[in-house]
Scaffold this motif. Structure first.
Motif, PDB file in Angstrom:
ATOM      1  N   VAL A  12      -3.983  12.006  -7.119  1.00  0.00           N
ATOM      2  CA  VAL A  12      -4.665  11.292  -8.190  1.00  0.00           C
ATOM      3  C   VAL A  12      -6.105  11.774  -8.272  1.00  0.00           C
ATOM      4  N   GLN A  13      -6.682  11.685  -9.444  1.00  0.00           N
ATOM      5  CA  GLN A  13      -8.080  12.064  -9.601  1.00  0.00           C
ATOM      6  C   GLN A  13      -8.993  10.939  -9.117  1.00  0.00           C
ATOM      7  N   ALA A  14     -10.199  11.316  -8.742  1.00  0.00           N
ATOM      8  CA  ALA A  14     -11.185  10.318  -8.322  1.00  0.00           C
ATOM      9  C   ALA A  14     -11.360   9.266  -9.422  1.00  0.00           C
ATOM     10  N   GLY A  15     -11.431   8.016  -8.993  1.00  0.00           N
ATOM     11  CA  GLY A  15     -11.518   6.906  -9.936  1.00  0.00           C
ATOM     12  C   GLY A  15     -10.183   6.320 -10.327  1.00  0.00           C
ATOM     13  N   GLY A  16      -9.112   7.010  -9.973  1.00  0.00           N
ATOM     14  CA  GLY A  16      -7.778   6.549 -10.318  1.00  0.00           C
ATOM     15  C   GLY A  16      -7.227   5.540  -9.335  1.00  0.00           C
ATOM     16  N   SER A  17      -5.958   5.188  -9.547  1.00  0.00           N
ATOM     17  CA  SER A  17      -5.306   4.165  -8.729  1.00  0.00           C
ATOM     18  C   SER A  17      -3.962   4.649  -8.223  1.00  0.00           C
ATOM     19  N   LEU A  18      -3.574   4.115  -7.089  1.00  0.00           N
ATOM     20  CA  LEU A  18      -2.237   4.300  -6.531  1.00  0.00           C
ATOM     21  C   LEU A  18      -1.819   2.995  -5.880  1.00  0.00           C
ATOM     22  N   ARG A  19      -0.520   2.803  -5.801  1.00  0.00           N
ATOM     23  CA  ARG A  19       0.012   1.627  -5.116  1.00  0.00           C
ATOM     24  C   ARG A  19       1.008   2.092  -4.060  1.00  0.00           C
ATOM     25  N   LEU A  20       0.759   1.721  -2.834  1.00  0.00           N
ATOM     26  CA  LEU A  20       1.664   2.029  -1.733  1.00  0.00           C
ATOM     27  C   LEU A  20       2.525   0.803  -1.428  1.00  0.00           C
ATOM     28  N   SER A  21       3.776   1.068  -1.122  1.00  0.00           N
ATOM     29  CA  SER A  21       4.687  -0.002  -0.752  1.00  0.00           C
ATOM     30  C   SER A  21       5.352   0.322   0.576  1.00  0.00           C
ATOM     31  N   CYS A  22       5.762  -0.717   1.265  1.00  0.00           N
ATOM     32  CA  CYS A  22       6.368  -0.529   2.584  1.00  0.00           C
ATOM     33  C   CYS A  22       7.362  -1.655   2.840  1.00  0.00           C
ATOM     34  N   THR A  23       8.512  -1.285   3.377  1.00  0.00           N
ATOM     35  CA  THR A  23       9.537  -2.270   3.710  1.00  0.00           C
ATOM     36  C   THR A  23       9.960  -2.097   5.159  1.00  0.00           C
ATOM     37  N   ALA A  24      10.040  -3.209   5.866  1.00  0.00           N
ATOM     38  CA  ALA A  24      10.533  -3.211   7.237  1.00  0.00           C
ATOM     39  C   ALA A  24      11.937  -3.795   7.250  1.00  0.00           C
ATOM     40  N   SER A  25      12.799  -3.195   8.064  1.00  0.00           N
ATOM     41  CA  SER A  25      14.166  -3.695   8.156  1.00  0.00           C
ATOM     42  C   SER A  25      14.695  -3.461   9.560  1.00  0.00           C
ATOM     43  N   GLY A  26      15.835  -4.087   9.851  1.00  0.00           N
ATOM     44  CA  GLY A  26      16.446  -3.928  11.164  1.00  0.00           C
ATOM     45  C   GLY A  26      16.529  -5.250  11.891  1.00  0.00           C
ATOM     46  N   SER A  27      16.559  -5.186  13.208  1.00  0.00           N
ATOM     47  CA  SER A  27      16.773  -6.375  14.040  1.00  0.00           C
ATOM     48  C   SER A  27      15.466  -7.133  14.278  1.00  0.00           C
ATOM     49  N   ILE A  28      14.874  -7.581  13.177  1.00  0.00           N
ATOM     50  CA  ILE A  28      13.565  -8.232  13.239  1.00  0.00           C
ATOM     51  C   ILE A  28      13.729  -9.734  13.332  1.00  0.00           C
ATOM     52  N   LEU A  29      13.132 -10.324  14.345  1.00  0.00           N
ATOM     53  CA  LEU A  29      13.145 -11.774  14.484  1.00  0.00           C
ATOM     54  C   LEU A  29      11.971 -12.388  13.725  1.00  0.00           C
ATOM     55  N   SER A  30      10.810 -11.813  13.877  1.00  0.00           N
ATOM     56  CA  SER A  30       9.634 -12.286  13.141  1.00  0.00           C
ATOM     57  C   SER A  30       8.581 -11.190  13.091  1.00  0.00           C
ATOM     58  N   ILE A  31       7.751 -11.259  12.052  1.00  0.00           N
ATOM     59  CA  ILE A  31       6.656 -10.310  11.882  1.00  0.00           C
ATOM     60  C   ILE A  31       5.347 -11.072  11.892  1.00  0.00           C
ATOM     61  N   ASN A  32       4.435 -10.641  12.707  1.00  0.00           N
ATOM     62  CA  ASN A  32       3.107 -11.251  12.735  1.00  0.00           C
ATOM     63  C   ASN A  32       2.270 -10.612  11.642  1.00  0.00           C
ATOM     64  N   SER A  33       1.720  -9.457  11.882  1.00  0.00           N
ATOM     65  CA  SER A  33       0.907  -8.797  10.868  1.00  0.00           C
ATOM     66  C   SER A  33       1.587  -7.534  10.358  1.00  0.00           C
ATOM     67  N   MET A  34       1.218  -7.152   9.171  1.00  0.00           N
ATOM     68  CA  MET A  34       1.629  -5.888   8.569  1.00  0.00           C
ATOM     69  C   MET A  34       0.387  -5.250   7.975  1.00  0.00           C
ATOM     70  N   GLY A  35       0.431  -3.941   7.811  1.00  0.00           N
ATOM     71  CA  GLY A  35      -0.736  -3.314   7.220  1.00  0.00           C
ATOM     72  C   GLY A  35      -0.627  -1.823   7.152  1.00  0.00           C
ATOM     73  N   TRP A  36      -1.791  -1.218   6.959  1.00  0.00           N
ATOM     74  CA  TRP A  36      -1.865   0.219   6.730  1.00  0.00           C
ATOM     75  C   TRP A  36      -2.989   0.843   7.558  1.00  0.00           C
ATOM     76  N   TYR A  37      -2.655   1.950   8.177  1.00  0.00           N
ATOM     77  CA  TYR A  37      -3.630   2.825   8.793  1.00  0.00           C
ATOM     78  C   TYR A  37      -3.652   4.124   7.978  1.00  0.00           C
ATOM     79  N   ARG A  38      -4.673   4.907   8.186  1.00  0.00           N
ATOM     80  CA  ARG A  38      -4.707   6.240   7.588  1.00  0.00           C
ATOM     81  C   ARG A  38      -5.327   7.219   8.571  1.00  0.00           C
ATOM     82  N   GLN A  39      -4.947   8.469   8.377  1.00  0.00           N
ATOM     83  CA  GLN A  39      -5.490   9.533   9.217  1.00  0.00           C
ATOM     84  C   GLN A  39      -5.734  10.760   8.371  1.00  0.00           C
ATOM     85  N   ALA A  40      -6.983  11.173   8.339  1.00  0.00           N
ATOM     86  CA  ALA A  40      -7.372  12.392   7.643  1.00  0.00           C
ATOM     87  C   ALA A  40      -7.417  13.532   8.660  1.00  0.00           C
TER      88      ALA A  40
END
Length: 121
Positions: A12-40
């Motif tokens: 995307v060009q500077a000033g633009g927008s993007l939307r990231l999505s994420c889904t967790a699945s499997g043998s999950i009993l409960s989720i405390n926090s969710m989020g995003w990290y990045r690495q350049a």
């Protein structure tokens, strides 16, 4: 076993927008926090944004006011709306969930494979 799958990266060009999505699945009993990290390239992985099951959010200083994290607890999804993107936001973005799975008493971090976000100047 837990699967964390991201989608929505791209170029995307500077000033633009993007939307990231994420889904967790499997043998999950409960989720405390969710989020995003990045690495350049050449930099350490940094926390971009997180959200607890109760809706408390936390943002890296440089993205405050530009990025918005949201979550659907029932669907085990988390999204990151990124507006006013800057070239310095270019990185691989990794979704995580801090979850407890069936048969285990402790919470652990589970990670996605990452999605590339590139912001051109």
């Amino acid at each position: 076993q837990v699967h964390v799958v991201e989608s929505g990266g791209g170029l995307v060009q500077a000033g633009g927008s993007l939307r990231l999505s994420c889904t967790a699945s499997g043998s999950i009993l409960s989720i405390n926090s969710m989020g995003w990290y990045r690495q350049a390239p050449g930099r350490q992985r940094e926390l971009v944004a997180s959200i607890t099951s109760g809706g408390t959010t936390n943002y890296f200083d440089s993205v405050k006011g530009r990025f918005t994290i949201s979550r659907d607890n029932a669907k085990k999804t988390v999204a990151l709306q990124m507006d006013s993107l800057k070239p310095e936001d270019t990185a691989v973005y990794y979704c995580y969930c801090y979850a407890r799975i069936f048969g285990r008493n402790l919470y652990d971090n589970y990670w996605g494979q990452g999605t590339q976000v590139t912001v051109s100047s």
